[in-house]
Design a protein around this motif. Structure first.
Motif, PDB file in Angstrom:
ATOM      1  N   ILE A 138     -45.539  35.865  -1.384  1.00  0.00           N
ATOM      2  CA  ILE A 138     -44.565  34.782  -1.208  1.00  0.00           C
ATOM      3  C   ILE A 138     -45.202  33.745  -0.294  1.00  0.00           C
ATOM      4  O   ILE A 138     -45.746  34.094   0.758  1.00  0.00           O
ATOM      5  N   LYS A 139     -45.128  32.478  -0.723  1.00  0.00           N
ATOM      6  CA  LYS A 139     -45.696  31.409   0.102  1.00  0.00           C
ATOM      7  C   LYS A 139     -44.628  30.338   0.331  1.00  0.00           C
ATOM      8  O   LYS A 139     -43.974  29.905  -0.624  1.00  0.00           O
ATOM      9  N   ILE A 140     -44.499  29.951   1.568  1.00  0.00           N
ATOM     10  CA  ILE A 140     -43.500  28.941   1.912  1.00  0.00           C
ATOM     11  C   ILE A 140     -44.203  27.821   2.664  1.00  0.00           C
ATOM     12  O   ILE A 140     -45.101  28.078   3.484  1.00  0.00           O
ATOM     13  N   PHE A 141     -43.819  26.597   2.369  1.00  0.00           N
ATOM     14  CA  PHE A 141     -44.329  25.464   3.137  1.00  0.00           C
ATOM     15  C   PHE A 141     -43.132  24.802   3.798  1.00  0.00           C
ATOM     16  O   PHE A 141     -42.239  24.282   3.130  1.00  0.00           O
ATOM     17  N   LEU A 142     -43.105  24.874   5.115  1.00  0.00           N
ATOM     18  CA  LEU A 142     -41.956  24.401   5.871  1.00  0.00           C
ATOM     19  C   LEU A 142     -42.273  23.077   6.557  1.00  0.00           C
ATOM     20  O   LEU A 142     -43.319  22.944   7.194  1.00  0.00           O
ATOM     21  N   ASN A 143     -41.361  22.123   6.401  1.00  0.00           N
ATOM     22  CA  ASN A 143     -41.573  20.827   7.041  1.00  0.00           C
ATOM     23  C   ASN A 143     -40.284  20.367   7.708  1.00  0.00           C
ATOM     24  O   ASN A 143     -39.232  20.993   7.529  1.00  0.00           O
ATOM     25  N   ALA A 144     -40.362  19.304   8.474  1.00  0.00           N
ATOM     26  CA  ALA A 144     -39.187  18.665   9.071  1.00  0.00           C
ATOM     27  C   ALA A 144     -39.641  17.268   9.459  1.00  0.00           C
ATOM     28  O   ALA A 144     -40.855  17.007   9.559  1.00  0.00           O
ATOM     29  N   SER A 145     -38.691  16.365   9.695  1.00  0.00           N
ATOM     30  CA  SER A 145     -39.085  14.993  10.041  1.00  0.00           C
ATOM     31  C   SER A 145     -39.856  15.010  11.362  1.00  0.00           C
ATOM     32  O   SER A 145     -39.641  15.900  12.201  1.00  0.00           O
ATOM     33  N   LEU A 146     -40.709  14.024  11.537  1.00  0.00           N
ATOM     34  CA  LEU A 146     -41.523  13.969  12.754  1.00  0.00           C
ATOM     35  C   LEU A 146     -40.627  13.910  13.996  1.00  0.00           C
ATOM     36  O   LEU A 146     -40.859  14.620  14.977  1.00  0.00           O
ATOM     37  N   LYS A 147     -39.556  13.093  13.915  1.00  0.00           N
ATOM     38  CA  LYS A 147     -38.669  12.918  15.066  1.00  0.00           C
ATOM     39  C   LYS A 147     -38.037  14.259  15.474  1.00  0.00           C
ATOM     40  O   LYS A 147     -38.022  14.632  16.648  1.00  0.00           O
ATOM     41  N   GLU A 148     -37.565  14.986  14.476  1.00  0.00           N
ATOM     42  CA  GLU A 148     -36.932  16.285  14.748  1.00  0.00           C
ATOM     43  C   GLU A 148     -37.953  17.263  15.331  1.00  0.00           C
ATOM     44  O   GLU A 148     -37.676  18.019  16.271  1.00  0.00           O
ATOM     45  N   ARG A 149     -39.166  17.227  14.814  1.00  0.00           N
ATOM     46  CA  ARG A 149     -40.198  18.156  15.298  1.00  0.00           C
ATOM     47  C   ARG A 149     -40.568  17.848  16.755  1.00  0.00           C
ATOM     48  O   ARG A 149     -40.825  18.741  17.538  1.00  0.00           O
ATOM     49  N   VAL A 150     -40.570  16.550  17.075  1.00  0.00           N
ATOM     50  CA  VAL A 150     -40.883  16.170  18.457  1.00  0.00           C
ATOM     51  C   VAL A 150     -39.782  16.668  19.392  1.00  0.00           C
ATOM     52  O   VAL A 150     -40.062  17.231  20.453  1.00  0.00           O
ATOM     53  N   TYR A 151     -38.503  16.517  18.977  1.00  0.00           N
ATOM     54  CA  TYR A 151     -37.384  17.002  19.795  1.00  0.00           C
ATOM     55  C   TYR A 151     -37.514  18.503  20.044  1.00  0.00           C
ATOM     56  O   TYR A 151     -37.349  18.986  21.162  1.00  0.00           O
ATOM     57  N   ARG A 152     -37.809  19.241  18.980  1.00  0.00           N
ATOM     58  CA  ARG A 152     -37.920  20.707  19.105  1.00  0.00           C
ATOM     59  C   ARG A 152     -39.041  21.086  20.057  1.00  0.00           C
ATOM     60  O   ARG A 152     -38.900  21.970  20.889  1.00  0.00           O
ATOM     61  N   ARG A 153     -40.162  20.411  19.899  1.00  0.00           N
ATOM     62  CA  ARG A 153     -41.323  20.720  20.755  1.00  0.00           C
ATOM     63  C   ARG A 153     -41.013  20.367  22.216  1.00  0.00           C
ATOM     64  O   ARG A 153     -41.392  21.083  23.134  1.00  0.00           O
ATOM     65  N   MET A 154     -40.276  19.257  22.406  1.00  0.00           N
ATOM     66  CA  MET A 154     -39.894  18.865  23.770  1.00  0.00           C
ATOM     67  C   MET A 154     -39.042  19.943  24.424  1.00  0.00           C
ATOM     68  O   MET A 154     -39.230  20.285  25.581  1.00  0.00           O
TER      69      MET A 154
END
Ligand code: DC
Length: 226
Positions: A143-159
């Motif tokens: 099983i292979k999954i490619f997960l993405n999210a908007s850049l803005k959302e990813r920055v919030y999560r990382r913050m």
């Protein structure tokens, strides 16, 4: 009869939610877990500590071949022991993120690091998280999954993650860092961040952690007929 342990791969950029998702799946299935980025990160740490010129692939390969590192699974977390010290937290800084993405450009180095990743493939199965785990490291994953999210959302999560670790960084500078790192990961000549041909493409921007885990667990249960 010897059977090859099954592998589920989840690739995607930083902050897409793949780490959290992989840990949850590994816990639920009681499978092994590989955070492949941690391998690049510990090599970055080793290079920085030894003042190795990080544009010299030759010097870096020397370090990679003699890396005194162990990975332990501790309550679902991949604990990284480097030179007999726990560096699990230390390898999460922005400076290590930056260095790891630079050294990830070197093809010979990537080949050496394949070995460290393959060791994780054990019964009853492995959940692997990274940038090329579905395309290069475990091309035969079931099983292979490619997960993405908007850049803005990813920055919030990382913050939020960095804040929890006591590191306050401003949105703008983190956004610039992540954009630069994305560009390098997506555009490198060898093993770029790309969905595998048969990967399930998923966007986690508007999903809560629980929604994402439930959605993916249902997909896996159907595929594996659990
Ligand atoms: O997933 P991460 O943020 O911990 O990864 C850090 C860097 O390591 C990432 O910017 C690129 C590199 N990496 C890679 O090239 N291939 C992988 N499978 C995992 C990480």
């Amino acid at each position: 009869m010897i059977t090859v342990p099954p592998v589920i791969t989840i690739d995607g950029p930083s902050g897409s939610g793949k780490g959290t998702l992989c840990r949850a799946i590994a816990g639920s299935l009681q499978w092994h877990f590989l955070d492949s980025g941690a391998i690049y990160r510990v090599l970055a740490l080793a290079a920085l500590r030894r003042n190795i010129n990080i544009v010299s692939e030759e010097m870096l390969t020397g370090v990679a071949m003699n890396l005194n590192v162990r990975f332990l699974l501790n309550e679902g977390e991949m604990q990284v022991i480097f030179e007999e010290k726990d560096v699990t937290e230390e390898i999460r800084t922005q400076s290590i993120s930056h260095t790891a993405s630079l050294i990830a450009l070197f093809p010979r180095l990537r080949k050496i690091l394949l070995h460290y990743q393959h060791i994780f493939r054990k019964q009853p199965g492995l959940i692997a998280d990274g940038r090329d785990v579905g395309t290069v490291v475990f091309p035969d994953a079931c099983i292979k999954i490619f997960l993405n999210a908007s850049l803005k959302e990813r920055v919030y999560r990382r913050m939020l993650q960095l804040k929890k670790r006591g590191c306050n960084i401003n949105f703008k500078s983190l956004l610039a860092d992540m954009e630069e790192r994305d560009k390098r990961d997506y555009n490198r000549a060898i093993a770029p961040l790309l969905p595998a041909e048969n990967a399930w493409l998923l966007d986690s921007t508007a999903m809560t952690k629980e929604q994402l885990i439930n959605k993916v667990m249902n997909y896996i249960k159907n595929k594996l007929v659990l």
